[in-house]
Design an enzyme around this catalytic site. Structure first.
Site, PDB file in Angstrom:
ATOM      1  CB  SER A  85      -0.876  -0.011   1.270  1.00  0.00           C
ATOM      2  OG  SER A  85      -1.408   1.271   1.552  1.00  0.00           O
TER       3      SER A  85
ATOM      4  CE1 TYR B 219      -3.790   0.363   3.949  1.00  0.00           C
ATOM      5  CE2 TYR B 219      -5.261  -1.467   4.429  1.00  0.00           C
ATOM      6  CZ  TYR B 219      -4.563  -0.700   3.518  1.00  0.00           C
ATOM      7  OH  TYR B 219      -4.632  -0.989   2.169  1.00  0.00           O
TER       8      TYR B 219
HETATM    9  C1  GCO Z   1      -7.052   5.116   3.081  1.00  0.00           C
HETATM   10  C2  GCO Z   1      -7.171   4.224   1.876  1.00  0.00           C
HETATM   11  C3  GCO Z   1      -5.822   3.579   1.582  1.00  0.00           C
HETATM   12  C4  GCO Z   1      -5.862   2.895   0.237  1.00  0.00           C
HETATM   13  C5  GCO Z   1      -4.587   2.224  -0.151  1.00  0.00           C
HETATM   14  C6  GCO Z   1      -3.529   3.236  -0.447  1.00  0.00           C
HETATM   15  O1  GCO Z   1      -7.959   5.127   3.919  1.00  0.00           O
HETATM   16  O2  GCO Z   1      -6.036   5.816   3.137  1.00  0.00           O
HETATM   17  O3  GCO Z   1      -8.167   3.238   2.047  1.00  0.00           O
HETATM   18  O4  GCO Z   1      -5.524   2.700   2.614  1.00  0.00           O
HETATM   19  O5  GCO Z   1      -6.872   1.945   0.221  1.00  0.00           O
HETATM   20  O6  GCO Z   1      -4.160   1.343   0.837  1.00  0.00           O
HETATM   21  O7  GCO Z   1      -2.381   2.544  -0.916  1.00  0.00           O
END
Ligand code: GCO
Length: 264
Positions: A147, A160
Site C-alpha cells: 500500500s 493499517y
Molecule cells: C485510506 C485508503 C488507503 C488505500 C490504499 C492506499 O484510507 O487511506 O483506504 O488505505 O486503500 O491502501 O495505498
C-alpha cells in the site's frame, strides 16, 4: 522471448480476497493472461459462486474456495483441497485485507489486532502453506499486496499502516529466504483506487477526494484494471530475476512531495 514472457497458460493462481475490488481486477488480469484462477473469499459461498461465474463469463478457467485466511487450520485444509482438486499453486497473490479508520488514541486494541491479523499475519499463514509445494517444485511466484501506507503514514489508518509497512518487510524477508528455491516474492503497492474500500473517502465533496486528485501527479483515482499489468509482470517469467521488490502502481504519488492546491 517477446510476449511469451508474460504468458501464464498452464499456471494456477490463488488470489485471496478475489470476489471483488482490486483482488478481482488482478485475478482477472492473470486469468486473461492464461492462468487458471482460484477465487477466495470468506463472506459467503453465494458471493464466491457469483464471482466465479463472472470470471468464467470472461473466458477464465476458474474455481472458488471459501476459507478464512486468518485461520491456519482452515488455510492448511483449503490448500490441500485445492492441490488435490485443481493442482499445485504456481502463483499466490496475498490480497485479502481490511482497514479500520480510527484515530490511534481512540482505537480499541482488539480492532488494532484484527487489522494486523488480516493484513499481515494472514499473508504469512497462506504463504507458509503454499510455499511448501513451490520449494519442492523449485518454482513459484508470491505477490503481497502492500500500500501507500507501506511507505507513508496517514491519520486514522495507523493499524493499517503498521500492517502494510510490516508486509513490505515480510515480502523482503520471504524473498531473502525463498529466492534460492527459484521462488520470486515481490509486492504491489496500489495508490488510491476507486473501490468499495475507498468509497467512504471518495464521495463527492469529501475533502480526501479532492486531496488525492491533487496529491496524485496523474490527477485521478486509479482504475482497478490498471493493476492487471503489474500482477501479470510479477507472476510471469518476465520477473524471474526480480526479488523483494515493491512495484508501486500509484499514478506518481510516491514520486512527489505534492503541489500547492492553487497550482495546476
Ligand atoms: C485510506 C485508503 C488507503 C488505500 C490504499 C492506499 O484510507 O487511506 O483506504 O488505505 O486503500 O491502501 O495505498
Amino acid at each position: 522471448m517477446g510476449l511469451s514472457l508474460f504468458n501464464l497458460t498452464g499456471k494456477i493462481a490463488l488470489i485471496t480476497g478475489s470476489t471483488h475490488g482490486l483482488g478481482m481486477a488482478m485475478a482477472m488480469g492473470l486469468g486473461k493472461a492464461g492462468a487458471t484462477i482460484i477465487v477466495n473469499g470468506n463472506s459467503s459461498q453465494e458471493k464466491i459462486d457469483k464471482a466465479v461465474a463472472l470470471y468464467k463469463s470472461e473466458g477464465v478457467t476458474t474455481f472458488g474456495y471459501k476459507f478464512n485466511v486468518t485461520d491456519e487450520l482452515a488455510v492448511k485444509k483449503a490448500i490441500q483441497k485445492i492441490e488435490s482438486e485443481v493442482g499445485y499453486i504456481d502463483i499466490l497473490v496475498n490480497n485479502a485485507g481490511i482497514i479500520k479508520r480510527t484515530p490511534l488514541e481512540e482505537m480499541a486494541v482488539v480492532d488494532f489486532k484484527e487489522v494486523i491479523n488480516v493484513d499481515l499475519v494472514s499473508p504469512f499463514i497462506v504463504s507458509k502453506h503454499v510455499v511448501k509445494s513451490m520449494i519442492d517444485r523449485k518454482q513459484g511466484k508470491i505477490i503481497n499486496i502492500c500500500s501507500m501506507m507501506s511507505e507513508l503514514g496517514r491519520s486514522t489508518v495507523g493499524a493499517y499502516a503498521a500492517a502494510k509497512g510490516g508486509l513490505k518487510m515480510l515480502t523482503q524477508n520471504m524473498a531473502t529466504e525463498w529466492a534460492k528455491h527459484n521462488i520470486q516474492v515481490n509486492g504491489i503497492g496500489p495508490g488510491y483506487f476507486a473501490t468499495s474500500q475507498t468509497a467512504p473517502i471518495r464521495v463527492d465533496g469529501h475533502p480526501f477526494n479532492e486531496f488525492i486528485v491533487n496529491r496524485t501527479p496523474a490527477a485521478k483515482w486509479g482504475d482497478p484494471n490498471d493493476l492487471g499489468g503489474a500482477a501479470i509482470f510479477l507472476a510471469s517469467k518476465a520477473s524471474d530475476f526480480v526479488n523483494g521488490h515493491i512495484l508501486y502502481v500509484d499514478g506518481g504519488i510516491l514520486a512527489t512531495i505534492g503541489k500547492p492546491s492553487n497550482e495546476d
